[in-house]
Enzyme design. Structure first.
Site, PDB file in Angstrom:
ATOM      1  N   ASP A  83      12.388   3.709   6.891  1.00 10.19           N
ATOM      2  CA  ASP A  83      12.388   3.640   7.836  1.00 10.19           C
ATOM      3  C   ASP A  83      10.604   3.299   7.895  1.00 10.19           C
ATOM      4  O   ASP A  83       9.874   3.362   7.825  1.00 10.19           O
ATOM      5  CB  ASP A  83      12.432   5.678   8.311  1.00 10.19           C
ATOM      6  CG  ASP A  83      10.888   6.271   6.676  1.00 10.19           C
ATOM      7  OD1 ASP A  83      10.830   5.754   5.801  1.00 10.19           O
ATOM      8  OD2 ASP A  83      10.912   7.397   7.318  1.00 10.19           O
ATOM      9  N   ASP A 114       5.666  -2.768   6.000  1.00 12.73           N
ATOM     10  CA  ASP A 114       5.570  -1.630   5.922  1.00 12.73           C
ATOM     11  C   ASP A 114       7.031   0.014   6.633  1.00 12.73           C
ATOM     12  O   ASP A 114       6.937  -0.462   7.359  1.00 12.73           O
ATOM     13  CB  ASP A 114       3.965  -0.577   5.712  1.00 12.73           C
ATOM     14  CG  ASP A 114       4.691   1.179   5.928  1.00 12.73           C
ATOM     15  OD1 ASP A 114       5.341   1.395   5.189  1.00 12.73           O
ATOM     16  OD2 ASP A 114       3.840   1.143   6.571  1.00 12.73           O
ATOM     17  N   GLU A 147      10.147   8.144   4.824  1.00 11.91           N
ATOM     18  CA  GLU A 147       8.697   8.216   3.906  1.00 11.91           C
ATOM     19  C   GLU A 147       7.667   8.524   4.958  1.00 11.91           C
ATOM     20  O   GLU A 147       6.349   9.264   5.079  1.00 11.91           O
ATOM     21  CB  GLU A 147       8.288   6.725   3.696  1.00 11.91           C
ATOM     22  CG  GLU A 147       7.324   7.161   2.238  1.00 11.91           C
ATOM     23  CD  GLU A 147       5.652   5.986   3.612  1.00 11.91           C
ATOM     24  OE1 GLU A 147       4.647   6.613   2.643  1.00 11.91           O
ATOM     25  OE2 GLU A 147       6.408   5.925   4.904  1.00 11.91           O
ATOM     26  N   GLU A 148       8.185   8.277   6.366  1.00  9.53           N
ATOM     27  CA  GLU A 148       7.275   7.931   7.720  1.00  9.53           C
ATOM     28  C   GLU A 148       6.915   9.361   8.018  1.00  9.53           C
ATOM     29  O   GLU A 148       5.848   9.503   9.145  1.00  9.53           O
ATOM     30  CB  GLU A 148       7.101   7.003   8.529  1.00  9.53           C
ATOM     31  CG  GLU A 148       7.581   5.425   8.170  1.00  9.53           C
ATOM     32  CD  GLU A 148       6.324   4.346   7.852  1.00  9.53           C
ATOM     33  OE1 GLU A 148       4.730   5.836   7.560  1.00  9.53           O
ATOM     34  OE2 GLU A 148       6.087   3.584   7.477  1.00  9.53           O
TER      35      GLU A 148
END
Length: 172
Positions: A83, A114, A147-148
């Site tokens: 993500d 990222d 994760e974000e």
């Protein structure tokens, strides 16, 4: 030699991955999250995984893959997340955030570093070792899609899949 011979394909595939707007923080991208997970599972099989699947959670899916060369060998678990952060304010981007470009020898696009870029690097290193019969250990992948936004559902996933995720070392 394998990496040099396949560099153009690797970059093309990375660009295909970067074009998927897997923005976990925006509900309108929920289908993109699923599409990205499926893309990664297919890429892992193509790279040499014996097993790859998109595993549901109460949020976005986790991609799990593995290649077990010897049940007694050491096992590396590769963690990554597919993500990306939202692109707003869009007007501050000099190029389309989901149409990667190369400028001054660098790849520009949302997720290029990222974390799609890093997880893709691990997939291609794995592919190179599988293709050249030089994989020295078992390898598992766990690629998450939250994760974000705080990895809210990852803890339950790990608890429910403790045996599946067992490894000697985690590579992030």
């Amino acid at each position: 030699h394998y990496i040099d011979a396949n560099t153009e394909r690797f970059i093309s595939e990375l660009f295909d991955l970067l074009r998927i707007p897997a923005v976990s923080a925006q509900s309108e991208h929920k289908p993109d999250m699923q599409r990205c997970a499926e893309w990664l599972a297919a890429a892992l099989v193509k790279a040499g995984a014996d097993r790859a699947e998109v595993m549901p959670t109460d949020g976005n899916p986790v991609v799990y893959a593995e290649k077990i060369i010897d049940p007694k060998a050491k096992t590396v678990l590769v963690y990554g997340h597919y993500d990306v952060m939202p692109v707003e304010p869009v007007g501050e981007w000099l190029t389309d955030p989901f149409e990667p470009v190369v400028k001054e020898g660098r790849i520009w696009g949302r997720g290029a570093d990222d974390d799609k870029g890093q997880l893709f690097m691990h997939i291609k290193a794995f592919e190179a070792m599988c293709a050249t019969d030089s994989l020295p250990c078992n390898v598992k992948f766990m690629l998450e899609g939250e994760e974000e936004i705080g990895s809210e559902h990852l803890y339950a996933f790990c608890e429910e899949n403790r045996e599946l995720l067992a490894a000697d070392i985690i590579l992030v």
